[in-house]
Write a protein that holds these residues in place. Structure first.
Motif, mmCIF file in Angstrom:
data_model
loop_
_atom_site.group_PDB
_atom_site.id
_atom_site.type_symbol
_atom_site.label_atom_id
_atom_site.label_comp_id
_atom_site.label_asym_id
_atom_site.label_seq_id
_atom_site.Cartn_x
_atom_site.Cartn_y
_atom_site.Cartn_z
ATOM 1 N N GLY B 228 0.760 -1.213 -0.123
ATOM 2 C CA GLY B 228 0.038 0.096 -0.100
ATOM 3 C C GLY B 228 0.816 1.367 0.019
ATOM 4 O O GLY B 228 1.969 1.115 -0.226
ATOM 5 N N ALA B 229 0.045 2.332 0.155
ATOM 6 C CA ALA B 229 0.859 3.872 0.125
ATOM 7 C C ALA B 229 0.651 4.134 1.479
ATOM 8 O O ALA B 229 0.081 3.812 2.331
ATOM 9 N N VAL B 230 1.508 5.339 1.517
ATOM 10 C CA VAL B 230 1.574 5.943 2.997
ATOM 11 C C VAL B 230 0.873 7.397 3.195
ATOM 12 O O VAL B 230 0.948 8.161 2.028
ATOM 13 N N GLY B 231 0.092 7.561 4.156
ATOM 14 C CA GLY B 231 -0.634 8.943 4.375
ATOM 15 C C GLY B 231 -0.260 9.731 5.755
ATOM 16 O O GLY B 231 0.401 8.904 6.451
ATOM 17 N N ALA B 232 -0.484 10.879 5.622
ATOM 18 C CA ALA B 232 -0.277 11.610 7.010
ATOM 19 C C ALA B 232 -1.285 12.596 7.288
ATOM 20 O O ALA B 232 -2.250 12.798 6.462
ATOM 21 N N THR B 233 -1.367 12.883 8.574
ATOM 22 C CA THR B 233 -2.377 13.932 8.991
ATOM 23 C C THR B 233 -1.770 15.300 9.012
ATOM 24 O O THR B 233 -0.368 15.538 8.712
ATOM 25 N N ARG B 234 -2.417 16.446 9.100
ATOM 26 C CA ARG B 234 -1.905 17.745 8.779
ATOM 27 C C ARG B 234 -0.934 17.927 9.776
ATOM 28 O O ARG B 234 0.173 18.688 9.527
ATOM 29 N N PRO B 243 5.875 14.759 3.708
ATOM 30 C CA PRO B 243 5.620 15.723 2.736
ATOM 31 C C PRO B 243 3.945 16.083 2.768
ATOM 32 O O PRO B 243 3.079 14.987 2.802
ATOM 33 N N TYR B 244 3.672 17.260 2.335
ATOM 34 C CA TYR B 244 2.067 17.662 2.035
ATOM 35 C C TYR B 244 1.550 16.837 1.211
ATOM 36 O O TYR B 244 0.491 16.716 1.290
ATOM 37 N N SER B 245 2.207 16.340 0.155
ATOM 38 C CA SER B 245 1.605 15.489 -0.991
ATOM 39 C C SER B 245 0.956 14.267 -0.430
ATOM 40 O O SER B 245 -0.051 13.464 -1.157
ATOM 41 N N THR B 246 1.252 13.866 0.884
ATOM 42 C CA THR B 246 0.781 12.470 1.461
ATOM 43 C C THR B 246 -0.550 12.822 2.338
ATOM 44 O O THR B 246 -0.980 12.154 3.227
ATOM 45 N N GLN B 247 -0.760 14.256 2.520
ATOM 46 C CA GLN B 247 -1.822 14.729 3.565
ATOM 47 C C GLN B 247 -3.132 14.208 3.098
ATOM 48 O O GLN B 247 -3.549 14.531 1.967
ATOM 49 N N ILE B 248 -3.662 13.528 4.116
ATOM 50 C CA ILE B 248 -5.133 13.251 3.926
ATOM 51 C C ILE B 248 -6.209 13.975 4.942
ATOM 52 O O ILE B 248 -5.777 14.407 5.888
ATOM 53 N N GLY B 249 -7.220 14.577 4.126
ATOM 54 C CA GLY B 249 -8.206 15.289 4.761
ATOM 55 C C GLY B 249 -8.720 16.481 4.107
ATOM 56 O O GLY B 249 -8.514 16.812 2.860
ATOM 57 N N GLN B 250 -9.313 17.510 4.892
ATOM 58 C CA GLN B 250 -9.991 18.620 4.291
ATOM 59 C C GLN B 250 -9.254 19.340 3.433
ATOM 60 O O GLN B 250 -9.376 19.913 2.501
ATOM 61 N N THR B 251 -8.132 19.861 3.847
ATOM 62 C CA THR B 251 -6.865 20.559 3.070
ATOM 63 C C THR B 251 -5.803 19.560 2.308
ATOM 64 O O THR B 251 -4.926 20.152 1.639
ATOM 65 N N GLY B 252 -6.109 18.412 2.482
ATOM 66 C CA GLY B 252 -5.392 17.361 1.445
ATOM 67 C C GLY B 252 -6.106 16.736 0.591
ATOM 68 O O GLY B 252 -6.905 17.028 -0.060
ATOM 69 N N LYS B 253 -5.763 15.464 0.638
ATOM 70 C CA LYS B 253 -6.402 14.561 -0.338
ATOM 71 C C LYS B 253 -7.603 13.765 0.209
ATOM 72 O O LYS B 253 -7.539 13.547 1.249
ATOM 73 N N SER B 254 -8.557 13.414 -0.657
ATOM 74 C CA SER B 254 -9.590 12.719 -0.292
ATOM 75 C C SER B 254 -9.425 11.069 -0.849
ATOM 76 O O SER B 254 -8.871 11.132 -2.129
#
Ligand SMILES: Cc1cc2nc3c(=O)[nH]c(=O)nc-3n(C[C@H](O)[C@H](O)[C@H](O)COP(=O)(O)OP(=O)(O)OC[C@H]3O[C@@H](n4cnc5c(N)ncnc54)[C@H](O)[C@@H]3O)c2cc1C
Ligand SMILES: Nc1ncnc2c1ncn2[C@@H]1O[C@H](COP(=O)(O)O)[C@@H](O)[C@H]1O
Lengths: 251, 320
Positions: B228-234, B243-254
């Motif tokens: 799988g891939a890696v995600g992160a919080t703000r 990195p910002y490119s992995t951020q999940i959420g309102q200001t990141g990715k869905s």
């Protein structure tokens, strides 16, 4: 440098809305909104880097919000102003911003800091309303803040990456919960907090009304979702997770 | 009812969330639905909004409005509301829109309801629906006066193109002194590089509970073992751990993978909105009261530093 920090007391643990008043139930234990500890920490660092000045806490809430203020005083803030008035209960963004702006007008700090969000309201909006009433520039979501030469410079995240925004003082800045690691109050700090000035005001002292332009009409349970299986790690959690993933054919 | 919708744009595109709110406004059945586009060189964009239900679009096109800063936008919208008597102003949540909406609320002394997931007319009154207190209760909210302001939760609706055209109206640009004081020194532009989280079947995400950037290897190893891939919080992205490119959420990715494993993540609403569509959610958190336990399928209370390495090893064995 004089820095004001807007801090809120929020109910500890599980939060609920009182079905009778349709307001947040604040009868239980309260705590300093954890997001605001970051704003207090940042204010202390700015004061100390400037070689002096003062950090003033500004809050609106029930009388017992004084406990939350004492925690921030123990961290190192110099004094606190709490607006507490029955007529202020149930105030919304419009009302709260008016009251806080009135206190900030009197205090006239060079910088006003806010936390990222109130853990109960989850609005993440109040700073902008307060800045508007004070007619001061605002920078929100700030993850890195530099205050020098009469200017606040903030690096902050949006949906597109990072902006850098600058504003002349006096300014309003809301900080992200990643900006710093708040210090724990020392024993000396906790003892000292008791003798720091804590002023309590009512609305008539400020000559403003609180009020609300929004209302809660009804409460309902959230739509049901699937069962959550919960387990406590007794050393076997990893194996239990694998079992669960197997059951769901996810491996 | 007359509705004005704030149409946010970035890199020459109207934002999907704003168009979705515009479509929603048009569906409420009122003919007087307008949009407002504010910026520099945005006239061409404004016309687009007609397709999504705007009968009219106010355009404030001025060099001084080039940077997406909130306070100047408050000036522009406040005068439109006053001059044209709009009784309702709607926003799709974003960092910019939230600051504009709250500033406008103070300027006009108007009620602002946020985090709405629906809006409807009930017995002649406008009623919003919002999940509150970590989504543990659903609240019907109203306004006691006009204008009524609302921010919608991100990702709530999809835009619906109906193919109309909008009349363009020039909006006056008169800026207050305090509104021009903040200056954009560097403006963010969407970073396209980075992993394609939207395509991943499995995401292992790390939050502040990891304790430090070096511990992201725990998450990376588990993700690798699961393919799988890696995600992160703000919180960890803002702190510079990942990195910002992995951020999940309102200001990141869905994202909506089949499996989402959250390690040391509290489960803030702004994170939840980016991953709640995942098939199966597993959470590892040492705080039994963490909000993420309210919306996961398997909640494990424990120390991720002990659990995650073991889990990685077992998954490796299991998958050979
Ligand atoms: C406008 C706005 C937009 C935002 N956009 C986003 C967004 O896009 N994405 C996003 O993620 N957030 C976003 N946020 C921030 C969000 O509100 C939270 O602050 C953030 O998600 C918290 O990140 P976290 O869970 O990593 O940290 P925390 O909230 O600090 O949680 C850390 C968790 O780790 C647990 N923990 C600690 N140690 C351990 C251990 N050893 N083992 C297991 N568990 C442990 C703790 O119990 C805690 O629950 C936004 C906020 C605002 C205001
Ligand atoms: N009643 C209050 N008194 C003082 N400050 C507050 C109050 N409510 C909110 N704040 C501040 O405003 C920030 C954002 O709150 P909100 O917009 O309500 O989520 C918080 O982090 C605090 O800094």
């Amino acid at each position: 440098m004089k820095v004001a920090v807007c801090v809120k007391q929020v109910p500890e643990g599980t939060k609920r809305i009182d079905p009778g008043t349709k307001r947040l139930d604040r009868s239980g234990e309260g705590a300093l909104n954890s997001f605001d500890a970051h704003a207090v920490e940042e204010a202390l660092r700015i004061r100390d880097a400037a070689g002096g000045g003062e950090v003033v806490l500004v809050s609106m809430g029930p009388a017992k919000a004084a406990d939350a203020l004492r925690k921030a005083l123990a961290m190192g803030a110099d004094r606190a102003v709490l607006v507490t008035d029955d007529a202020a209960a149930g105030a919304d963004l419009v009302g709260t911003s008016r009251v806080l702006a009135a206190v900030l007008e009197r205090e006239a700090p060079e910088l006003v800091l806010f936390g990222q969000q109130a853990a109960d309201a989850d609005g993440a909006v109040l700073w902008s309303a307060v800045a508007e009433r004070l007619r001061r520039p605002v920078i929100s979501q700030v993850a890195e803040l530099t205050v020098a030469d009469g200017t606040a410079r903030g690096k902050r995240q949006t949906e597109f990456g990072y902006d850098v925004i600058e504003a002349p003082l006096p300014a309003v800045v809301a900080v992200s919960d990643a900006i710093n690691e708040p210090r724990y109050p020392s024993l000396k700090g906790i003892m000292g907090a008791k003798s720091k000035p804590q002023e309590t005001l009512v609305l008539s002292d400020l000559g403003v009304e609180a009020g609300a332009k929004t209302e809660v009409l009804a409460l309902a349970d959230p739509p049901p979702r699937g069962e959550t299986r919960k387990l406590e790690d007794d050393g076997n959690a990893a194996a239990q997770i694998v079992e669960f993933l197997d059951e769901r054919r996810l491996l | 009812m007359s509705i004005l919708v704030f149409l946010e744009h970035h890199d020459d595109e109207l934002q999907k969330g704003a168009l979705a709110v515009l479509s929603k406004a048009a569906q409420l059945g009122d003919p007087d639905v307008a949009g407002v586009v504010i910026g520099a060189g945005v006239r061409a964009l404004a016309g687009e909004a007609g397709k999504f239900g705007a009968a009219k679009v106010f355009v404030a096109d001025d060099e001084s409005l080039g940077a997406p800063l909130p306070q100047q936008r408050v000036d522009v919208i406040a005068s439109i509301v006053r001059d044209h008597g709009y009784d309702t102003v709607l926003f799709a949540a974003s960092v910019l829109a939230a600051d504009v909406a709250a500033g406008l609320a103070a300027r006009l002394d108007a009620g602002l309801n946020w985090d709405l997931v629906d809006l409807a007319q009930q017995d002649g009154a406008l009623v919003g629906k919002r999940p509150a207190l970590g989504d543990t209760v659903f609240v019907d909210v109203g306004w006691t006066g006009e204008p009524r302001l609302a921010l919608f939760r991100s990702g709530t609706f999809d835009p619906a193109a109906t193919g109309g055209t909008a009349e363009l109206v020039d909006a006056s640009v008169q800026l207050e002194e305090h509104s021009q004081a903040a200056k954009m020194i560097e403006q963010a532009h969407a970073e396209s590089e980075g992993p394609d989280l939207a395509e991943a079947d499995v995401i292992v995400a790390g939050g502040r509970g990891l304790g430090g950037p070096e511990n992201f290897t725990l998450v990376e190893e588990l993700a690798k073992a699961l393919g799988g891939a890696v995600g992160a919080t703000r919180a960890v992205v803002d702190a510079g751990w990942y990195p910002y490119s992995t951020q999940i959420g309102q200001t990141g990715k869905s994202v909506a993978p089949k499996l989402y494993i959250a390690c040391g993540i509290s489960g803030a609403i702004q994170h939840k909105v980016g991953m709640q569509g995942s098939g199966t959610i597993v959470a590892i958190n040492k705080d039994p009261n963490a909000p993420i336990f309210e919306f996961c399928d398997l909640g494990v209370v424990g120390d991720l530093h002990a659990i995650v390495p073991k889990l990685t090893e077992l998954v490796r064995e299991r998958r050979g």
